[in-house]
Design an enzyme around this catalytic site. Structure first.
Site, PDB file in Angstrom:
ATOM      1  N   MET B  30     -65.139  29.984 -42.491  1.00  0.00           N
ATOM      2  CA  MET B  30     -66.453  29.899 -43.135  1.00  0.00           C
ATOM      3  C   MET B  30     -67.396  29.067 -42.259  1.00  0.00           C
ATOM      4  O   MET B  30     -68.444  28.605 -42.727  1.00  0.00           O
ATOM      5  CB  MET B  30     -66.326  29.280 -44.530  1.00  0.00           C
ATOM      6  CG  MET B  30     -65.439  30.121 -45.461  1.00  0.00           C
ATOM      7  SD  MET B  30     -65.950  30.091 -47.192  1.00  0.00           S
ATOM      8  CE  MET B  30     -65.839  28.353 -47.552  1.00  0.00           C
ATOM      9  N   GLY B  31     -67.051  28.912 -40.999  1.00  0.00           N
ATOM     10  CA  GLY B  31     -67.934  28.198 -40.086  1.00  0.00           C
ATOM     11  C   GLY B  31     -67.881  26.690 -40.255  1.00  0.00           C
ATOM     12  O   GLY B  31     -66.978  26.154 -40.892  1.00  0.00           O
ATOM     13  N   HIS B  34     -64.253  22.796 -37.167  1.00  0.00           N
ATOM     14  CA  HIS B  34     -63.692  21.517 -36.740  1.00  0.00           C
ATOM     15  C   HIS B  34     -62.402  21.802 -35.964  1.00  0.00           C
ATOM     16  O   HIS B  34     -62.039  22.967 -35.757  1.00  0.00           O
ATOM     17  CB  HIS B  34     -63.458  20.607 -37.942  1.00  0.00           C
ATOM     18  CG  HIS B  34     -62.659  21.233 -39.046  1.00  0.00           C
ATOM     19  ND1 HIS B  34     -61.338  21.566 -38.893  1.00  0.00           N
ATOM     20  CD2 HIS B  34     -63.008  21.604 -40.307  1.00  0.00           C
ATOM     21  CE1 HIS B  34     -60.891  22.103 -40.016  1.00  0.00           C
ATOM     22  NE2 HIS B  34     -61.889  22.151 -40.899  1.00  0.00           N
ATOM     23  N   GLU B  35     -61.733  20.723 -35.571  1.00  0.00           N
ATOM     24  CA  GLU B  35     -60.558  20.920 -34.704  1.00  0.00           C
ATOM     25  C   GLU B  35     -59.452  21.728 -35.360  1.00  0.00           C
ATOM     26  O   GLU B  35     -58.605  22.314 -34.672  1.00  0.00           O
ATOM     27  CB  GLU B  35     -60.026  19.562 -34.235  1.00  0.00           C
ATOM     28  CG  GLU B  35     -60.925  18.944 -33.180  1.00  0.00           C
ATOM     29  CD  GLU B  35     -60.658  17.444 -33.024  1.00  0.00           C
ATOM     30  OE1 GLU B  35     -59.483  17.083 -32.806  1.00  0.00           O
ATOM     31  OE2 GLU B  35     -61.616  16.651 -33.143  1.00  0.00           O
ATOM     32  N   HIS B  37     -59.927  24.506 -37.210  1.00  0.00           N
ATOM     33  CA  HIS B  37     -60.226  25.896 -36.847  1.00  0.00           C
ATOM     34  C   HIS B  37     -59.920  26.164 -35.367  1.00  0.00           C
ATOM     35  O   HIS B  37     -59.367  27.195 -35.013  1.00  0.00           O
ATOM     36  CB  HIS B  37     -61.725  26.194 -37.051  1.00  0.00           C
ATOM     37  CG  HIS B  37     -62.218  26.005 -38.442  1.00  0.00           C
ATOM     38  ND1 HIS B  37     -63.013  24.939 -38.815  1.00  0.00           N
ATOM     39  CD2 HIS B  37     -62.041  26.741 -39.561  1.00  0.00           C
ATOM     40  CE1 HIS B  37     -63.314  25.044 -40.093  1.00  0.00           C
ATOM     41  NE2 HIS B  37     -62.737  26.119 -40.580  1.00  0.00           N
ATOM     42  N   GLU B 148     -52.524  25.832 -42.483  1.00  0.00           N
ATOM     43  CA  GLU B 148     -51.602  25.379 -43.539  1.00  0.00           C
ATOM     44  C   GLU B 148     -52.268  24.408 -44.494  1.00  0.00           C
ATOM     45  O   GLU B 148     -51.738  24.116 -45.555  1.00  0.00           O
ATOM     46  CB  GLU B 148     -50.352  24.757 -42.894  1.00  0.00           C
ATOM     47  CG  GLU B 148     -49.478  25.834 -42.263  1.00  0.00           C
ATOM     48  CD  GLU B 148     -48.425  25.295 -41.299  1.00  0.00           C
ATOM     49  OE1 GLU B 148     -48.209  24.064 -41.258  1.00  0.00           O
ATOM     50  OE2 GLU B 148     -47.838  26.125 -40.571  1.00  0.00           O
ATOM     51  N   LYS B 149     -53.444  23.875 -44.119  1.00  0.00           N
ATOM     52  CA  LYS B 149     -54.131  22.961 -45.026  1.00  0.00           C
ATOM     53  C   LYS B 149     -54.449  23.652 -46.345  1.00  0.00           C
ATOM     54  O   LYS B 149     -54.318  23.061 -47.407  1.00  0.00           O
ATOM     55  CB  LYS B 149     -55.418  22.427 -44.399  1.00  0.00           C
ATOM     56  CG  LYS B 149     -55.882  21.134 -45.074  1.00  0.00           C
ATOM     57  CD  LYS B 149     -57.357  20.905 -44.911  1.00  0.00           C
ATOM     58  CE  LYS B 149     -58.054  21.254 -46.198  1.00  0.00           C
ATOM     59  NZ  LYS B 149     -59.482  21.445 -46.047  1.00  0.00           N
ATOM     60  N   ARG B 187     -65.807  19.913 -45.418  1.00  0.00           N
ATOM     61  CA  ARG B 187     -66.407  19.157 -46.517  1.00  0.00           C
ATOM     62  C   ARG B 187     -66.341  17.631 -46.308  1.00  0.00           C
ATOM     63  O   ARG B 187     -66.989  16.898 -47.056  1.00  0.00           O
ATOM     64  CB  ARG B 187     -65.754  19.536 -47.853  1.00  0.00           C
ATOM     65  CG  ARG B 187     -66.138  20.941 -48.336  1.00  0.00           C
ATOM     66  CD  ARG B 187     -65.535  21.268 -49.693  1.00  0.00           C
ATOM     67  NE  ARG B 187     -66.015  22.540 -50.237  1.00  0.00           N
ATOM     68  CZ  ARG B 187     -65.319  23.683 -50.240  1.00  0.00           C
ATOM     69  NH1 ARG B 187     -64.104  23.727 -49.712  1.00  0.00           N
ATOM     70  NH2 ARG B 187     -65.838  24.789 -50.764  1.00  0.00           N
TER      71      ARG B 187
END
Lengths: 280, 280
Positions: B30-31, B34-35, B37, B148-149, B187
């Site tokens: 979803m853009g 961060h690291e 992604h 996995e988060k 977030r």
């Protein structure tokens, strides 16, 4: 023709064909094939390198009080007919290998499914969408051929392909009829002789509606009443006679764009459907 | 790197790549990258010919009172990061070309979706399944890499791929953390400084549970209480702290097979999730 029962094997065969650059045509069926199915296969055969057909009486599209167990089956005959129609791979899975333990994913259509057959067969199109999504991922076709007899199913599946961006084209094939006009259906077999004779009323009703339409009639109620009148002369009971927008399936009062005239009639032996498109 | 906005164009590019025999790896996002992604992209990059990433803040997975409008966006930065990560095609559609007028098809998961995040976010996984089904048909990957988060999302999408026979492999990548242990999340940006300091409580709770598990503790309640105790020392309010079967997501009392320890905590600035698998 190779018969394949395992979804994984069918999928890897399809992947191998695609890697070789072959185009795959696909005709999904519930078996007990008649000339309607065969005409779809012939139409597919003419435009693909590899023809895949499936025979699977999908339990999830039958309601609890419907004819799942009684649905006619004759694999030996079907196999022969597929071979003659030029099918290369006949996918013939079991319910157990199509629906694994704990199956919990369903494809739902929430606009076109609630009317016509959806009214008396809740959950039917959810079962149809789910199994066809699965079959498309297993057979990986470039195009799939569906019969126009199942008019609502055709529109629901076109919507599914559009809304989920399936990389597949849907091609439709015309309804094939008996000499008297009755649409071919696997369920016709369950009509008793006197019902079989009366069953032509669906076709006659549609013909009457077309005739009135050609003569300039545009009021949906007039057309519906003329169809109902013909059916009421038989032992069949009307499940529905509807005139709806050909695309949205919303009821139409005055015909000023293409409409679908759709009807379902219950005879003691079988529930029959038929349809015609007017104004296209 | 080519940026593609049209689903039809992305699909035909993907089809062309496949016809050339290239393997496609896919990372949906979803853009506001961060690291976490980026590590998924690196992992995908290493095992495919063509890397496709998508950036799409999917409206249908947000509830009416959720943060759709406030969800952070920074396309310019994301574009640069994708380029650096070796993305070949960046799919960046608009909500209007992903959800056409009259969209009426939904993919529903009915077993794993009702617990954990599904309890406080009804409809969330329906939106996730629907958009990922679409993205898979558009990007046509051989494999898709998921973090996995988002533990429940990973399991729901594995189920979708299994139950609908998607011809795709799901590869998972580990959670990437800040130096203090907080899981990276788009977030996190919304946490005020004092919340940011407290937010490490999710990680600390999981570490405590792991420690107790290693020391032989097998009662789920004991582990849950020890996690809750750590969180209750902060301004965060517990959305859930659950220990569930790693596969079925059903609650577990005594740990005798792999379990997922999953938690969600609401801070004034953002709702955070984290998880750990024990016994695997």
């Amino acid at each position: 023709m190779k018969i394949i029962q395992s979804p994984a094997e069918m999928q890897s065969v399809a992947q191998a064909q695609r890697r070789e650059g072959k185009t795959i045509g696909f005709v999904p069926t519930m078996g007990f094939l008649h000339e309607g199915h065969l005409s779809l296969m012939h139409s597919a055969r003419a435009r693909c390198d590899v023809l895949v057909a499936s025979i699977f009486v999908n339990p999830t599209q039958f309601g609890p009080n419907e004819d799942l167990d009684a649905y006619p089956r004759d694999f030996e005959r079907d196999e022969k007919l597929c071979r003659e129609a030029g099918v290369d791979f006949l996918f013939y899975p079991t319910p157990e290998n199509m629906y694994l333990d704990g199956h919990s994913i369903w494809v739902d259509e929430e606009s076109l499914s609630g009317v016509l057959c959806g009214t008396s067969r809740p959950g039917h199109f959810r079962g149809v969408c789910t199994v066809v999504a699965k079959l498309l991922h297993i057979a990986l076709p470039d195009f799939m051929v569906l019969g126009e007899k199942d008019a609502q199913q055709l529109r629901v599946l076109r919507r599914m392909v559009r809304d989920l961006n399936f990389p597949v084209e849907i091609v439709s094939g015309p309804t094939i009829r008996e000499p008297d006009g009755l649409a071919k259906s696997s369920r016709n077999k369950y009509l008793r002789p006197e019902e079989r004779a009366e069953a032509v009323c669906l076709f006659q009703g549609l013909e009457k509606a077309k005739e009135l339409y050609s003569a300039g009639e545009r009021e949906a109620n007039v057309l519906k009443n003329s169809i109902c009148e013909i059916i009421r002369k038989t032992s069949g009971s009307i499940d529905y006679v509807e005139i709806v927008d050909d695309e949205t399936l919303k009821p139409v009062q005055t015909l000023n764009k293409p409409v679908l005239v759709a009807l379902a009639v219950r005879f003691p032996g079988a529930r029959l459907i038929d349809n015609a498109v007017l104004g296209k």
